[in-house]
Motif scaffolding. Sequence first.
Motif, PDB file in Angstrom:
ATOM      1  N   TYR A 271       0.843  -1.199   0.000  1.00  0.00           N
ATOM      2  CA  TYR A 271       0.000   0.000   0.000  1.00  0.00           C
ATOM      3  C   TYR A 271       0.876   1.246   0.000  1.00  0.00           C
ATOM      4  CZ  TYR A 271      -3.405  -3.497   1.308  1.00  0.00           C
ATOM      5  OH  TYR A 271      -4.191  -4.610   1.317  1.00  0.00           O
TER       6      TYR A 271
ATOM      7  N   PHE B 277       0.748   5.599  -0.204  1.00  0.00           N
ATOM      8  CA  PHE B 277      -0.080   6.785   0.017  1.00  0.00           C
ATOM      9  C   PHE B 277       0.737   8.034  -0.308  1.00  0.00           C
ATOM     10  CE2 PHE B 277      -3.250   4.497   2.594  1.00  0.00           C
ATOM     11  CZ  PHE B 277      -2.523   3.380   2.970  1.00  0.00           C
TER      12      PHE B 277
ATOM     13  N   PHE C 180      -6.472   3.023  -5.226  1.00  0.00           N
ATOM     14  CA  PHE C 180      -7.510   2.631  -4.277  1.00  0.00           C
ATOM     15  C   PHE C 180      -8.432   3.797  -3.928  1.00  0.00           C
ATOM     16  CE2 PHE C 180      -9.618  -0.158  -1.594  1.00  0.00           C
ATOM     17  CZ  PHE C 180     -10.081   0.607  -0.531  1.00  0.00           C
TER      18      PHE C 180
ATOM     19  N   PRO D 157      -3.624  -3.044   5.412  1.00  0.00           N
ATOM     20  CA  PRO D 157      -4.530  -1.888   5.320  1.00  0.00           C
ATOM     21  C   PRO D 157      -4.569  -1.047   6.593  1.00  0.00           C
ATOM     22  CG  PRO D 157      -5.594  -3.842   4.452  1.00  0.00           C
ATOM     23  CD  PRO D 157      -4.306  -4.313   5.068  1.00  0.00           C
ATOM     24  N   GLN D 158      -4.523  -1.695   7.742  1.00  0.00           N
ATOM     25  CA  GLN D 158      -4.654  -0.954   8.989  1.00  0.00           C
ATOM     26  C   GLN D 158      -3.339  -0.801   9.738  1.00  0.00           C
ATOM     27  OE1 GLN D 158      -7.814  -2.575  11.351  1.00  0.00           O
ATOM     28  NE2 GLN D 158      -9.399  -1.866   9.954  1.00  0.00           N
ATOM     29  N   GLY D 159      -2.283  -1.213   9.114  1.00  0.00           N
ATOM     30  CA  GLY D 159      -0.983  -1.100   9.764  1.00  0.00           C
ATOM     31  C   GLY D 159      -0.466   0.315   9.748  1.00  0.00           C
ATOM     32  N   PRO D 160       0.571   0.603  10.517  1.00  0.00           N
ATOM     33  CA  PRO D 160       1.138   1.950  10.519  1.00  0.00           C
ATOM     34  C   PRO D 160       1.719   2.292   9.155  1.00  0.00           C
ATOM     35  CG  PRO D 160       2.562   0.452  11.724  1.00  0.00           C
ATOM     36  CD  PRO D 160       1.317  -0.311  11.402  1.00  0.00           C
ATOM     37  N   GLN D 161       1.549   3.526   8.754  1.00  0.00           N
ATOM     38  CA  GLN D 161       2.121   3.987   7.502  1.00  0.00           C
ATOM     39  C   GLN D 161       3.509   4.547   7.796  1.00  0.00           C
ATOM     40  OE1 GLN D 161      -0.651   6.559   5.431  1.00  0.00           O
ATOM     41  NE2 GLN D 161      -2.340   5.145   5.812  1.00  0.00           N
TER      42      GLN D 161
ATOM     43  N   ARG E  59      -8.939   3.311  14.745  1.00  0.00           N
ATOM     44  CA  ARG E  59      -7.501   3.341  14.492  1.00  0.00           C
ATOM     45  C   ARG E  59      -6.998   4.749  14.755  1.00  0.00           C
ATOM     46  NH1 ARG E  59      -5.860   2.525   9.079  1.00  0.00           N
ATOM     47  NH2 ARG E  59      -7.882   3.249   8.378  1.00  0.00           N
TER      48      ARG E  59
ATOM     49  N   TYR F 149      -3.297   6.959  15.379  1.00  0.00           N
ATOM     50  CA  TYR F 149      -1.846   6.903  15.316  1.00  0.00           C
ATOM     51  C   TYR F 149      -1.253   8.186  15.891  1.00  0.00           C
ATOM     52  CZ  TYR F 149      -2.995   3.430  11.733  1.00  0.00           C
ATOM     53  OH  TYR F 149      -3.509   2.346  11.059  1.00  0.00           O
TER      54      TYR F 149
ATOM     55  N   TYR G 177       2.369  10.381  15.619  1.00  0.00           N
ATOM     56  CA  TYR G 177       3.625  10.540  14.906  1.00  0.00           C
ATOM     57  C   TYR G 177       4.395  11.709  15.505  1.00  0.00           C
ATOM     58  CZ  TYR G 177       2.008   7.551  11.045  1.00  0.00           C
ATOM     59  OH  TYR G 177       1.573   6.491  10.286  1.00  0.00           O
TER      60      TYR G 177
END
Lengths: 113, 113
Positions: free
Chosen positions: A31, A33, A55, A98-102, B31, B33, B35
Motif C-alpha cells: 500500500y 499513500f 484505491f 490496510p490498517q498497519g502503521p504507515q 484506528r 496513530y 507521529y
Amino acid sequence: GEEVAQTPKHLVRGEGQKAKLYCAPIKGHSYVFWYQQVLKNEFKFLISFQNENVFDETGMPKERFSAKCLPNSPCSLEIQATKLEDSAVYFCASSQSPQGPQHFGDGTRLSIL
Amino acid sequence: ELKVEQNPLFLSMQEGKNYTIYCNYSTTSDRLYWYRQDPGKSLESLFVLLSNGAVKQEGRLMASLDTKARLSTLHITAAVHDLSATYFCAGGPNTGTASKLTFGTGTRLQVTL
C-alpha cells in the motif's frame, strides 16, 4: 529497501512547468499513500494505491495531478502546469497491511517560483 | 468525513514537567496513530492504537485511546529537551481496506531547560 525512498529531496520549478516526484515503498509493502504538507503543518491526503491499482483518489486535484505505481518501478506523482499554491512538501508512505502503521519517506520539497 | 482536532497547538514546558496532548475526532474510528516530526524531517511512527482502552508506553511517552469519548491522549512524563518536536495524531476510518489518514493540526512541543 528498509525505508521509503523519495526523490528528489528538493525540486524547484517555474509556474506552469511540470513536476514529477518519485517514491519507492518499503519492500514487501503493498500500500502506497501520497500526502501534501503545506506551510501550516496541515496534511492533505492525495491518493492511495494497493499494488499498482488506485484505491482512493478522492484527494487528487484531477485537472493537473496524476499518479502511478507500476510493477518494478518507483511510484510517481506528476503535476502538470504547476501553480504557486502547489508549493509544499509531498510525503509518500507505505504500509504492509490496510490498517498497519504507515511509514513515511523524507518527503520532496516542491518550490514553485 | 473524519475530522481530527488537537490541542494545544503549541506547548512550552520545562524539563522534568508532565503534560498531556489531546486529540479529539469527529466520527467513529478504531484506528489512531501518533507521529513525531522534527523540523524539516519526516514523520516517525510512535504509537498505533487499535482498540478502545488501548494504552501504549515508550520511554517518557504514553498514549491512550477512548473510542467512546472519541479521544486519544499523549502523556509526557518528566519531559527532556530531546522530546522537542511536533506531534501529530491521525485517525483512519473504520474500514477493512487501505485508507487515508486524517491528521490533526499538530502540537509543537518545546522543552526548555
